[in-house]
Scaffold this motif. Structure first.
Motif, short mmCIF file in Angstrom:
data_model
loop_
_atom_site.label_atom_id
_atom_site.label_comp_id
_atom_site.label_asym_id
_atom_site.label_seq_id
_atom_site.Cartn_x
_atom_site.Cartn_y
_atom_site.Cartn_z
N PRO A 28 0.79 -1.20 -0.13
CA PRO A 28 -0.02 -0.12 0.13
C PRO A 28 0.87 1.30 0.19
O PRO A 28 0.35 2.18 -0.67
N GLU A 29 2.06 1.34 0.66
CA GLU A 29 2.58 2.60 0.53
C GLU A 29 3.36 2.80 -0.60
O GLU A 29 3.60 4.04 -0.95
N MET A 30 3.68 1.66 -1.38
CA MET A 30 3.98 1.98 -2.96
C MET A 30 3.05 2.18 -3.84
O MET A 30 2.78 3.10 -4.83
N MET A 31 2.01 1.49 -3.57
CA MET A 31 0.75 1.60 -4.37
C MET A 31 0.13 3.15 -4.37
O MET A 31 -0.31 3.43 -5.35
N LYS A 32 0.00 3.82 -3.10
CA LYS A 32 -0.37 5.25 -3.19
C LYS A 32 0.42 6.20 -4.03
O LYS A 32 0.19 7.37 -4.18
N LYS A 33 1.55 5.73 -4.45
CA LYS A 33 2.44 6.46 -5.18
C LYS A 33 2.16 6.61 -6.79
O LYS A 33 2.64 7.61 -7.44
N TRP A 34 1.68 5.56 -7.13
CA TRP A 34 1.65 5.29 -8.69
C TRP A 34 0.26 4.85 -9.24
O TRP A 34 -0.21 4.85 -10.11
N PHE A 35 -0.41 3.98 -8.44
CA PHE A 35 -1.63 2.96 -9.02
C PHE A 35 -2.91 3.67 -8.97
O PHE A 35 -3.28 3.71 -7.65
N PHE A 36 -3.42 4.26 -9.84
CA PHE A 36 -4.74 5.12 -9.86
C PHE A 36 -4.68 6.28 -9.29
O PHE A 36 -5.77 6.89 -8.85
N THR A 37 -3.39 6.60 -8.64
CA THR A 37 -3.39 7.79 -7.60
C THR A 37 -2.12 8.49 -7.75
O THR A 37 -1.18 8.08 -8.21
N MET A 38 -1.74 9.45 -7.05
CA MET A 38 -0.53 10.07 -6.69
C MET A 38 -0.52 10.49 -5.35
O MET A 38 -1.62 10.79 -4.41
N GLU A 39 0.64 10.12 -4.64
CA GLU A 39 0.63 10.55 -3.09
C GLU A 39 0.00 11.83 -2.66
O GLU A 39 -0.63 11.86 -1.80
N PRO A 40 0.37 13.06 -3.31
CA PRO A 40 -0.30 13.94 -2.78
C PRO A 40 -1.76 14.15 -2.94
O PRO A 40 -2.38 14.73 -2.18
N THR A 41 -2.22 13.34 -3.80
CA THR A 41 -4.00 13.45 -3.93
C THR A 41 -4.60 12.15 -3.30
O THR A 41 -5.74 11.99 -3.24
N ASN A 42 -3.72 11.37 -2.78
CA ASN A 42 -4.30 9.96 -2.56
C ASN A 42 -4.98 10.28 -1.07
O ASN A 42 -4.44 10.50 0.04
N LYS A 43 -6.27 9.61 -0.78
CA LYS A 43 -6.87 9.75 0.30
C LYS A 43 -7.06 8.38 0.94
O LYS A 43 -7.23 8.06 2.21
N VAL A 44 -7.14 7.39 0.12
CA VAL A 44 -7.14 5.75 0.79
C VAL A 44 -6.41 4.83 -0.03
O VAL A 44 -6.50 5.01 -1.22
N THR A 45 -5.55 4.17 0.58
CA THR A 45 -4.89 3.05 -0.17
C THR A 45 -5.23 1.72 0.79
O THR A 45 -4.51 1.85 1.68
N LYS A 46 -5.97 0.71 0.48
CA LYS A 46 -6.10 -0.44 1.12
C LYS A 46 -5.70 -1.54 0.41
O LYS A 46 -6.06 -1.71 -1.14
N ASN A 47 -5.15 -2.65 0.85
CA ASN A 47 -5.08 -3.66 0.23
C ASN A 47 -5.02 -4.94 0.83
O ASN A 47 -4.26 -5.12 2.04
N ASP A 48 -5.62 -6.24 0.54
CA ASP A 48 -5.69 -7.43 0.98
C ASP A 48 -5.21 -8.30 0.10
O ASP A 48 -5.96 -9.09 -0.67
N PRO A 49 -3.79 -8.31 -0.43
CA PRO A 49 -3.51 -9.18 -1.52
C PRO A 49 -3.38 -10.92 -1.46
O PRO A 49 -2.38 -11.42 -1.19
N ARG A 50 -4.55 -11.47 -1.53
CA ARG A 50 -4.72 -12.81 -1.44
C ARG A 50 -5.97 -12.93 -2.20
O ARG A 50 -6.78 -12.18 -2.51
N VAL A 51 -6.11 -14.19 -2.76
CA VAL A 51 -7.26 -14.68 -3.54
C VAL A 51 -8.56 -14.66 -2.69
O VAL A 51 -8.67 -14.95 -1.58
N GLY A 52 -9.41 -13.68 -3.29
CA GLY A 52 -10.52 -13.29 -2.40
C GLY A 52 -10.38 -12.13 -1.80
O GLY A 52 -11.50 -11.49 -1.36
N GLY A 53 -9.26 -11.56 -1.72
CA GLY A 53 -9.11 -10.26 -1.06
C GLY A 53 -9.25 -8.81 -1.94
O GLY A 53 -9.59 -9.28 -2.97
#
Length: 164
Positions: A28-53
């Motif tokens: 999540p700390e890396m995702m909020k810098k590039w994945f559908f967002t940018m760190e300055p505009t990111n409000k939420v980044t949640k991740n449960d990286p498992r099948v079904g997560g």
């Protein structure tokens, strides 16, 4: 209303290990810098990286929140991820994304595939449908192009240079 789909495939090379690129998709700390967002505009980044997560990103731009969500179908570190993607404020439709990462000399290669669901109205001609396919594919490819630039900067240098 009927739906059709088109497939977008993009390949990128990184001068780091497959593990590092795979981690950028899930941490999540890396995702909020590039994945559908940018760190300055990111409000939420949640991740449960498992099948079904599930995963969720909320980006705040121009006074609006943009929420992207999905569920993991396959998680095979560090070589493959398959997950769903949708933005509920725009549509109930759900795309399917596959990310395959393989080691190559001096780094790794990522092959990204998105099956893009495209709505079309009753009565559309073949030309209307083709135009919609081209527009959705082009806009989606442009968005990923910029995200993958940020991903490359992040994994290779540790930071992303955001546009001013």
């Amino acid at each position: 209303m009927e739906n059709t789909s088109t497939t977008l495939t993009m390949t990128r090379r990184f001068d780091v290990t497959a593990e590092k690129v795979f981690d950028a998709w899930l941490n999540p700390e890396m995702m909020k810098k590039w994945f559908f967002t940018m760190e300055p505009t990111n409000k939420v980044t949640k991740n449960d990286p498992r099948v079904g997560g599930s995963w969720e990103i909320v980006d705040h731009r121009e006074g609006k929140d943009y929420r992207a969500i999905g569920e993991y179908i396959e998680v095979d570190p560090p070589s493959k991820l398959v997950f769903t993607f949708k933005m509920p404020q725009f549509s109930d439709m759900e795309d399917r994304i596959s990310v395959e990462i393989k080691p190559v000399e001096n780094g790794c290669e990522m092959t990204f595939t998105q099956i893009i669901v495209i709505p079309h109205e009753e009565g559309w001609t073949e030309g209307d449908i083709e135009k919609a396919h081209n527009e959705y594919s082009s806009q989606t490819e442009q968005g990923w192009y910029y995200m993958f630039l940020g991903l490359k900067q992040l994994v290779e240098t540790g930071k992303v240079k955001y546009p001013s």
